[in-house]
Each structure stands twice: as structure tokens, then as C-alpha cells.
Design a protein around this motif. Structure first.
Motif, PDB file in Angstrom:
ATOM      1  N   PRO A 519       0.819  -1.226   0.000  1.00 27.41           N
ATOM      2  CA  PRO A 519       0.000   0.000   0.000  1.00 27.41           C
ATOM      3  C   PRO A 519       0.847   1.268   0.000  1.00 27.41           C
ATOM      4  O   PRO A 519       0.506   2.246  -0.674  1.00 27.41           O
ATOM      5  N   GLN A 520       1.946   1.256   0.753  1.00 30.76           N
ATOM      6  CA  GLN A 520       2.797   2.440   0.805  1.00 30.76           C
ATOM      7  C   GLN A 520       3.503   2.681  -0.521  1.00 30.76           C
ATOM      8  O   GLN A 520       3.542   3.805  -1.037  1.00 30.76           O
ATOM      9  N   ALA A 521       4.043   1.615  -1.104  1.00 29.35           N
ATOM     10  CA  ALA A 521       4.810   1.766  -2.338  1.00 29.35           C
ATOM     11  C   ALA A 521       3.931   2.164  -3.518  1.00 29.35           C
ATOM     12  O   ALA A 521       4.349   2.936  -4.379  1.00 29.35           O
ATOM     13  N   LEU A 522       2.707   1.642  -3.561  1.00 27.30           N
ATOM     14  CA  LEU A 522       1.825   1.902  -4.697  1.00 27.30           C
ATOM     15  C   LEU A 522       0.803   2.995  -4.405  1.00 27.30           C
ATOM     16  O   LEU A 522      -0.033   3.304  -5.251  1.00 27.30           O
ATOM     17  N   ASN A 523       0.859   3.539  -3.170  1.00 27.21           N
ATOM     18  CA  ASN A 523      -0.055   4.622  -2.771  1.00 27.21           C
ATOM     19  C   ASN A 523      -1.512   4.229  -2.963  1.00 27.21           C
ATOM     20  O   ASN A 523      -2.312   4.959  -3.555  1.00 27.21           O
ATOM     21  N   ILE A 524      -1.839   3.040  -2.474  1.00 26.91           N
ATOM     22  CA  ILE A 524      -3.199   2.503  -2.574  1.00 26.91           C
ATOM     23  C   ILE A 524      -3.663   2.074  -1.196  1.00 26.91           C
ATOM     24  O   ILE A 524      -2.894   1.507  -0.418  1.00 26.91           O
ATOM     25  N   ASP A 525      -4.923   2.345  -0.889  1.00 27.18           N
ATOM     26  CA  ASP A 525      -5.470   1.983   0.416  1.00 27.18           C
ATOM     27  C   ASP A 525      -5.431   0.473   0.622  1.00 27.18           C
ATOM     28  O   ASP A 525      -5.677  -0.310  -0.309  1.00 27.18           O
TER      29      ASP A 525
END
Length: 751
Positions: A519-525
Motif C-alpha cells: 500500500p505504501q509503495a503503490l499509494n493505494i489503500d
């Protein structure tokens, strides 16, 4: 009987120490621990009190006799020697439970039969009256435990197990037994906290067991106060006067407890199907005015009734039922940790888990851990003090800094909340509290860096081609063996099962590191990350339903809209690696009759229709996928001139007499469906398949053949009959360049 009797109290494994403390507090003397039990001495008043008040015991067994035994005859004679006329009437009902083996008794059923025979023979009257067997609701339930050559014969005073309080007639998939829930609450310190007026909250309350047990402790309600049937009801040694006195005392204590202002006790449950069963259980327990249940996800859980309230958050997160579920639960634990840090400052928390490694992923340390057993499953109870010095963040703190943070947090909670105003008299909104996210492990950060690198490398290509779904990672780093696909704003993760040579604990830890990074790397919830485990498949296993959510997501590819299902099957309904072939078909389809064999969800047919095909025909054996195909075509306005045929492809081709200008075949490696004739093996049967398909190819037509069987070898004799050109390299886009063996493809035309 004597004034003091020997008692055995049985309990779930791991509760012996807690039960010992409880039983001594209720009057048991000379108490000692055994495996899943304790024993001691007590008069009948204490025995009754243990039945009524024990929150932890399963059964209260009154020992009638101990005797040595060497064989089945000793067993029979020892039981026969008891004066059973003191315990039951000749025509009463009886149930016998036998445990242990040895001394010639290797079968518990045989042992129980010998005990029953001795009791029946003792009570049989001259007129033929004798006790009968009733396994479900007997007048007397007898236990015989064989322990190293000694028989311990007991009367069960409980009747049914004491964990069955009577309020929980409805339950979820994997509920905790009531006495185990009570043990967790006691070990977490809830009795002390309840006496101080603390709050209790369960963010994953299921059918409300923790909440009911917690409220009964707080309100001083005997756990078995409302039990209707007891094991001593028909026992001739029962002393009703003593029992009546104890029951009246317990009733009075419950009335006093219920008259007090109720504590703040709340439950939250994400599954709407469990809300009403939970409320029904609470109502049956008579605690509706103490306990409130709300529907809500863990990520939105807000337990704090006011800024100064302290309390206990307690929960039993769900266990995974299928391969891959445990990994998916990582985000549940992370959400729980975030809510504790953000909304429960200075509370205490108790997390009862069958996956303690996941407990470490909450971003907050436990100060104590206790081992329990939930049936045969070893579990841990993690006790947590929700203070900043226990938060696991990227910043290293000295012990002095942690102590200062603890003192600061305590002072914030204890100080009254005062509204501040600016010079114009308007209230000043307090600055939001920023909770630092838990830091990634070294491996997790390395994995995140790789994801971001891949994302950046593919960025220009994705934007130029207008691609909505693509692969961003495919086991680039061997120790993180998974495939990660982006579907618009969803992430689909397929974990490849680790080989047997890899330590399962290390493989699990790496998987958790990777999932924390995604989630952090791809900026997805986190809520938009779907995790599955992919293993070597046989037959049609990869097409079998894994879930039943029925949730479809719309994505874009080459100007067409396609439906994917990220949850219900291993595959999503869209093979991303075939994107180049689909785009080629779209460019070549204008005015042509297109045939799509083993069409799956007919995505290639949608592209052909988009490209202006005169007609499309899509053939597959699965009604489920043909229905999906129909939805894909309809979504793009291509319902006309696009035929869907259900059937075995080989049989369908054999019967077909039509011609097609453009044919696409992407067969399974292996298929043995009950609805087809024989078994399809792509290596063995591809020549016959291609011959049948080429017979349907119109003059000047093109057939594209592809499959993903790694060991596949195209029959060399096909080149003698047809013009065969391998086009694999041109059918692999940049997102699959790291895996050049994802599939192989050929262009075949007539000579």
C-alpha cells in the motif's frame, strides 16, 4: 456422604492456573492443578457454589470412589461396590462417559459399557425395573477416568458443560467458548478495570461473547444463574435447601449489579449478518441496556466515549479458512493497530490470536503474552498498553524519551479538556494528532523500493498506451515470490506457494513484509489490496470458485470496457499477458468473421467487435464464463452479431461447417470436465485441435494459437501442412518482459 468431598473441575487446556485461583476464591480447599483440570476438597455448599459461579470450568465432578484396577473384572466390581441406591432410583436414566486406557481397557466404549452394566445390575429390582440409557438428558451423568491403574468414579454435578450459559443460541463461524472468553477477560485484567468503571469495546465482536461475559463480570452476575437443568436435579444426594440459599444470594447480587449505572460496553462488527444474532444473544442474557452493537469496519472503529474515559479493547480476529487468507489478514491487524494508536490512547488492549506473528504487525508492542488453546489450536493473548512509548515507528527512542512520552500521555488524559479561544472569542480547533506509521522492516523497505522502481519504469508506457491494468511485479526478487497486478485502483496479489525447502516461518514473514510495503509503495489503500495464494493447479482447479462475493470491477483496455472479478476465482477474468494478442486481433478484425475458442470471458471477442468484425463466435464449456462473456459484450454495446456457444471445443469444431477469417485459440493445459468427452491435454491433443480449427479457416485467413504450458513443444510436422510462424516475442508487453516464458504464441496460415 462425608462433609468434605473430593471434586474434579475440568477446563480447556491452558486455563488450569486461572481456574485454580478462581476455585480457591470460591472455597475449594487443598486445590492442585492437573492437565485440563484441578482437584480439591469441598463441602456441598462449595460444590454448588462452584457450579453456579465458576466462569472457567467445563464440569464439576464429585468423586464417588477411587479404586485400583488391573482388568475389566476389577472395573465392574469396583463400580458395583458403590451403593447406587443412594444416588438414583431404579427406573431412572443414566449416561456414562469413560476416559483413559490401560489395565485391559483399550476401548472407551467397552469401558463405559462395563460401568453401565455394574450400575444397572446393582439397581435392577426383582420385578425387572432397571435404569435406562439417555445420552442427551439423563437423570445422572457418570464419569470414570482411568489414570495409571486407578479408576476415579465421579458424578457430574454440572449436567451439560458449564461453558453453555444459555444465552448464545446463535453464533458465527468460529466462536470462542464462553469460558475461554471469560478467561481471556480475566487474564486481561477486566475484573479490576470494571470495578474502576472502565469501558469495554470489541471491534470484531461477532455474536458478542466477549461483551456478554464482560458485562456479567461487571454486573456481578453468576455465569450459570439462569441455567435450567443441572446434573444434580435428580440426584438423591442433592440438598435443595443449600442450593436454594446460594441461588437466591446470586439472584440478589445480580439485581444489585444490574441496578448500577451500566458501564460503556460496545461492540462493532463488519459482517451485517452477525448484527442481529449478536443483539439476540445480548437480549437473552438480559443485558440489552448494558451492551450496544453497531455495524462497522475495524478501520472506522471509534471506541472512546469521551476524552477522559479509559477502558479495554478486546478482540479475537478471524482465522483464515483458505490458503492465502492468513496473509490477507495482515491488513486487518494493521488497521486494528492504527485504530488503537489513533483512538484509544492510554487504553489497554487484549488481542487473542491464533497468528501471533500477525500481532507483531500492529505497530504497537505487547507488554505481556499468555498461551492459550482454542480447541486444538494454540493461541496467544497479547496484552498491550496503548501509550506512545509502545508504538513501533521509524524513530528510535531512548528509555528516557519513552518515559517522558508516557508521562506526557498520562497528563493529557488526566487533565480536564478545556476549550481555547482566539482574540476574537472564536473557539480554536485543536491540531489533529499525527500518528506516525509503523516503519517497514529492512526487507519490506527493499521490496517497496523495487515496486516503486518498477512503477516508474512502466509509467511512460502505461500512460502512452492508455493501459488501465498491468503487472507491476512478478517474483523479481526470488525471496518475495508473488505476482502483483494493478487493476485501475485495485491491487491483485498472487502469492506463489513457497517450495518445501523454504522455512515456512521465513516465507510467512517475507510475505507479511511485502504486504505491509504494497500500500505504501503503490499509494493505494489497504482495503483495495486482494491477496490469493497460487499453487500448482490440476485440471480445472484454477477456474473453481474461491469465494462468492460476486463483485465485478470495470477496467479499460484498448478502448473497450471489461469486467474483472478480483475475489471469487484465482484468475480475474482477464489474462493480462494476452493484451498484445487482443490488440492485434482488434487491429486485424475489420470486416472479418472471428472465432474465439476456449473463449473464457470473451475479452478477445470484445476487442474483435471493437475492431469492426463482421461477426464473432465464442465457444467455451463453462456457462459461468459465457454469462460473464455476455456481460462483457453487452457492456460495450456489442450484443448483436456476437454469438456465444456452450460446448466442448473439439466436439464443436468437429460438427461445425462454417468458415472464419480470424481464429484465436488459447486452450487450457489440461481439462477433464465431466461435460466433455474424454480428457484434453494440450501437448498430446494440439495437433488434432489445430487440424480441426484450420479446416474452418477461410482462404486467406489467420489463426493465432497460444498457450502457457512451460514445457510445450509444437509438433514439427505441422509446418509441413501449414505456414507456421512463432510470434511470442511480439506478444509480450513491457510489464511481462521479466517473464518471457509467460506464454508462447504462433501465427498459422494455409500454405
Amino acid at each position: 456422604m462425608s462433609d468434605r468431598n473430593e471434586l474434579f473441575l475440568t477446563c480447556p487446556k491452558g486455563l488450569e492456573g486461572l481456574l485454580l485461583e478462581e476455585a480457591i476464591g470460591l472455597g475449594l480447599e487443598e486445590a492442585r492443578e492437573h492437565t485440563s483440570a484441578i482437584r480439591g476438597l469441598a463441602d456441598m455448599e462449595t460444590a454448588y457454589r462452584l457450579c453456579l459461579w465458576s466462569r472457567l470450568a467445563n464440569r464439576v465432578l464429585l468423586v464417588l470412589k477411587r479404586f485400583p484396577m488391573k482388568n475389566a473384572e476389577d472395573l465392574y466390581n469396583g463400580v458395583l461396590d458403590v451403593d447406587w441406591h443412594d444416588h438414583m432410583v431404579p427406573d431412572g436414566t443414566l449416561a456414562v462417559e469413560f476416559s483413559g486406557h490401560g489395565s485391559g481397557i483399550d476401548n472407551t466404549h467397552f469401558g463405559a459399557l462395563k460401568v453401565k452394566d455394574a450400575i444397572v445390575d446393582k439397581l435392577r429390582t426383582p420385578s425387572g425395573e432397571r435404569p435406562s440409557i439417555d445420552k442427551f438428558s439423563p437423570d445422572l451423568r457418570i464419569h470414570l477416568r482411568l489414570d495409571r491403574g486407578e479408576a476415579i468414579l465421579s458424578l457430574d454435578l454440572s449436567g451439560s458443560s458449564l461453558h453453555q450459559r444459555g444465552y448464545r443460541l446463535q453464533q458465527g463461524a468460529a466462536p470462542l467458548k464462553e469460558n475461554l472468553a471469560a478467561a481471556v477477560l480475566i487474564r486481561a485484567g477486566w475484573p479490576r478495570m470494571a470495578a474502576e468503571g472502565a469501558a469495554l469495546a470489541d471491534p470484531m465482536c461477532g455474536v458478542g461473547t466477549f461483551l456478554v461475559e464482560g458485562a456479567m463480570i461487571a454486573a456481578d452476575i453468576a455465569p450459570n444463574l439462569n441455567r435450567i437443568h443441572w446434573g444434580f436435579d435428580a440426584w438423591l444426594g442433592h440438598v435443595p435447601a443449600i442450593w436454594k440459599k446460594l441461588h437466591e444470594e446470586a439472584t440478589e447480587r445480580a439485581e444489585i449489579g444490574m441496578a448500577k449505572p451500566p458501564l460503556w460496553i460496545r461492540g462493532y462488527e463488519a459482517d451485517p449478518r452477525l448484527i442481529q444474532p449478536a443483539r439476540n444473544n445480548i437480549e437473552r442474557a438480559g443485558l440489552s441496556h448494558w451492551i450496544k452493537i453497531y455495524q462497522g469496519e475495524v478501520a472506522t472503529f471509534e471506541p472512546r466515549p469521551d476524552q477522559n474515559q479509559k477502558g479495554l479493547v478486546i478482540c479475537n480476529p478471524p482465522y483464515g479458512e483458505r490458503l492465502g487468507d492468513e496473509a490477507s489478514l495482515l491488513y486487518l491487524y494493521q488497521n486494528l493497530g492504527e485504530r488503537l494508536r489513533q483512538a484509544c490512547l492510554n487504553w489497554e488492549a487484549a488481542v487473542f490470536t491464533g497468528a501471533p506473528d500477525l500481532g507483531k504487525r500492529m505497530g504497537i508492542r505487547s507488554h505481556k503474552q499468555y498461551s492459550f488453546w482454542n480447541g486444538a489450536l494454540p493461541c496467544k493473548l497479547l496484552l498491550i498498553k496503548v501509550t506512545p512509548d509502545q508504538f513501533v515507528t521509524g524513530e528510535r527512542r531512548t528509555p528516557e524519551q519513552r518515559q517522558a512520552e508516557r508521562e506526557q500521555a498520562e497528563s493529557v488524559v488526566e487533565a480536564p479538556v478545556q476549550q481555547q479561544f482566539n482574540k476574537n472569542g472564536n473557539p480554536i480547533k485543536p491540531a489533529p494528532v499525527v500518528i506516525e506509521q509503523p516503519r517497514l522492516s529492512e526487507g519490506g523497505q527493499m521490496f517497496a523500493n523495487r515496486l516503486q522502481k518498477n512503477l516508474k519504469a512502466l509509467g511512460k508506457w502505461v500512460k502512452r498506451e492508455g493501459i488501465d491494468c498491468y503487472r507491476v511485479y512478478d517474483a523479481d526478487m526470488p525471496e518475495y515470490s508473488m505476482a502483483i497486478d494493478l487493476y485501475h485502483d485495485w491491487v491483485h496479489v498472487q502469492e506463489y506457494a513457497a517450495p518445501k525447502s523454504v522455512d515456512p516461518e521465513k516465507a510467512s514473514a517475507r510475505m507479511f513484509d511485502a504486504l505491509a510495503a504494497i500500500p505504501q509503495a503503490l499509494n493505494i489503500d489497504k482495503s483495495r489490496v486482494i491477496v490469493k495464494r497460487r499453487e500448482r493447479q490440476s485440471g480445472t482447479k484454477q477456474y473453481e470458485r474461491q469465494s462468492a462475493q460476486g463483485k465485478f470491477t470495470e477496467v479499460m483496455e484498448g478502448g473497450v470496457k471489461l469486467l474483472v472479478n478480483l475475489t471469487d476465482y484465482l484468475d480475474t477474468g482477464l489474462f493480462l499477458d494476452h493484451r498484445p494478442i487482443r490488440m492485434r486481433i482488434q487491429k486485424e478484425a475489420a470486416g472479418k468473421r472471428f472465432l474465439n475458442l476456449y473463449c473464457y470471458t470473451a475479452t478477445a471477442s470484445v476487442h474483435a467487435a471493437k475492431g469492426g468484425a463482421r461477426s464473432t463466435t465464442s465457444v467455451d464449456l463453462s456457462k459461468t464464463y459465457l454469462d460473464w462473456a455476455r456481460r462483457n459484450l453487452s457492456l460495450n454495446g456489442f450484443s448483436d452479431k456476437n454469438r456465444l456457444e456452450q460446448g466442448d471445443v473439439m466436439a464443436w469444431l468437429d460438427a461445425c461447417r462454417e468458415e472464419y477469417d480470424l481464429i484465436f485459440i488459447d486452450p487450457p493445459t489440461f481439462s477433464n470436465s465431466k461435460r466433455m468427452e474424454g480428457i484434453f491435454d494440450v501437448q498430446r491433443d494440439h495437433v488434432q485441435l489445430l487440424d480441426l480449427a484450420m479446416a474452418r479457416l477461410a482462404p486467406g485467413g489467420v489463426l493465432y494459437f497460444s498457450n502457457n504450458f512451460r514445457k510445450f513443444v509444437l509438433d514439427e510436422h505441422l509446418a509441413a501442412r501449414y505456414a507456421v510462424e512463432e510470434i511470442t516475442a511480439s506478444t509480450i508487453d513491457p510489464d511481462f518482459a521479466r517473464n518471457s516464458k509467460i506464454h508462447r504464441a504462433w501465427k498459422i496460415t494455409a500454405r
